[in-house]
Scaffold this active site. Sequence first.
Site, PDB file in Angstrom:
ATOM      1  N   TYR A 148       0.859  -1.182   0.000  1.00 55.88           N
ATOM      2  CA  TYR A 148       0.000   0.000   0.000  1.00 55.88           C
ATOM      3  C   TYR A 148       0.897   1.234   0.000  1.00 55.88           C
ATOM      4  CZ  TYR A 148      -4.878   1.435   0.576  1.00 55.88           C
ATOM      5  OH  TYR A 148      -6.158   1.887   0.357  1.00 55.88           O
ATOM      6  N   GLU A 161      -0.142   5.024  -0.566  1.00 51.48           N
ATOM      7  CA  GLU A 161      -0.798   6.308  -0.835  1.00 51.48           C
ATOM      8  C   GLU A 161       0.217   7.446  -0.739  1.00 51.48           C
ATOM      9  OE1 GLU A 161      -5.436   5.949   0.527  1.00 51.48           O
ATOM     10  OE2 GLU A 161      -3.968   6.500   2.038  1.00 51.48           O
ATOM     11  N   ASP A 164      -5.093  14.198 -25.527  1.00 44.25           N
ATOM     12  CA  ASP A 164      -5.426  12.831 -25.129  1.00 44.25           C
ATOM     13  C   ASP A 164      -4.739  11.915 -26.139  1.00 44.25           C
ATOM     14  OD1 ASP A 164      -6.449  10.397 -24.447  1.00 44.25           O
ATOM     15  OD2 ASP A 164      -8.536  11.047 -24.322  1.00 44.25           O
ATOM     16  N   THR A 220      -2.453   6.352 -22.149  1.00 48.63           N
ATOM     17  CA  THR A 220      -2.434   5.027 -21.557  1.00 48.63           C
ATOM     18  C   THR A 220      -1.033   4.446 -21.723  1.00 48.63           C
ATOM     19  OG1 THR A 220      -3.174   4.046 -23.641  1.00 48.63           O
ATOM     20  CG2 THR A 220      -4.870   4.557 -22.016  1.00 48.63           C
ATOM     21  N   LYS A 226      -1.854  -0.362 -25.163  1.00 48.07           N
ATOM     22  CA  LYS A 226      -1.965  -0.093 -26.590  1.00 48.07           C
ATOM     23  C   LYS A 226      -0.595  -0.286 -27.266  1.00 48.07           C
ATOM     24  CE  LYS A 226      -6.016   2.922 -26.152  1.00 48.07           C
ATOM     25  NZ  LYS A 226      -6.133   3.109 -24.681  1.00 48.07           N
ATOM     26  N   ARG A 281      -1.871  -2.326 -18.363  1.00 50.08           N
ATOM     27  CA  ARG A 281      -3.051  -1.482 -18.477  1.00 50.08           C
ATOM     28  C   ARG A 281      -2.985  -0.403 -17.408  1.00 50.08           C
ATOM     29  NH1 ARG A 281      -6.284  -3.362 -22.105  1.00 50.08           N
ATOM     30  NH2 ARG A 281      -7.902  -1.880 -21.516  1.00 50.08           N
TER      31      ARG A 281
END
Length: 413
Positions: A63, A65, A209, A235, A238, A244
Amino acid sequence: MPVTATARHSAGFDALRAQDPEMADVISGETERQTGSLQLIAAENFSSPAVLAALGSALSNKYAEGYPGARHHGGCEMVDIAERIACERATALFGAEHANVQPHSGSSAVLAAYAALLRPGDTVLAMGLAHGGHLTHGSPANFSGRWFDFVGYGVDAESGLIDYDQVRALAEQHRPRAIVCGSISYPRHPDYAAFRAIADEAGAYLIADAAHPMGLIAGGAAPSPVPYADVVCATTHKVLRGPRGGMILCGPDLADRIDRAVFPFTQGGAQMHTIAAKAVAFGEAATPAFASYAHHVVANARVLAAGLAAEGFAVTTGGTDTHLITADPAPLGIGGQQARSLLAAAGLVLDTCALPYGDGRGIRLGTAAVTTQGMGAPEMADIAALFMKALREEQGTREEVRELARRFPSNSG
């Protein structure tokens, strides 16, 4: 002797098979589907074994954060190093000054960009959904369409190319807070300099984008929006062949706003295994081998587009500059949805897309995955011929597709 990634993967899958045979069957079935058909979905690719090894690593347990050096959890010494490496590789690869590699997806990256630059109710100019815009470009079913006032620009009815005069006129009329350049089905390179000039005239932020072309940009096979856009969202899968996920690039003036928009405003804990896998992918994309791959992706797309046009498809814009092809099968007497179903039955997996003018749908496909498998111009010609066999429902087409796929294994894990 050290344990290899392949051995670890095999041992892990054996454990899964013993503990949860139902899920093991699902994974085995998907592996068989991928290896026995052609993956022509423009947004998909095969990640390398190294990327998959990072995804399945112990980093998945952590974890984290916050950001390196400022986490809300202890024990983050190693994941801090992983994230710093990912950011350093991203900025070097794309010539950017700041990178945030925490977004869980391309949509998450766009959401964070909007959160950093906009307020609810602001006007945004973006490509209309019917012309190739993404859900995050103003769909009423998406946060973007609910929170902001989107105005859509489109493409010329004859050429299929972006109408920059229309973009400028709409920007002058609506004075948007931001202009978005990018699409999910536009096969040509955007003119980023033209978008920058229009944004400056309107006093708007420019958000690129670049989810689809980012891998081509990394390999030098497409122009980069980084010198022109205030914020670049993308992303990492692709054409880029990473895990991903998403990423954001910007200059130092917006870095703090972007980082705070990702965490804590729109996301919680970072997925450190995915961030490590992104770092691996950035490292791979910085090699001459990847640059060669990116150029082969485009060359293959152009051959395949020409082959489909020769078979009677109406290929939009008359071809492609990228990995992506959109085409209308209507001249063959068939609609896009039916074409996708017949092609899928033959093992040719692709999507449909909106067509800017008219009520029908076209097909959208890409060459990233089949190029990763090592296919070239001869195979692109074969695929175009297989399309027609599939649409005519010829016997034996499925076996031909399966044999072609097996001749070129993905080697992804």
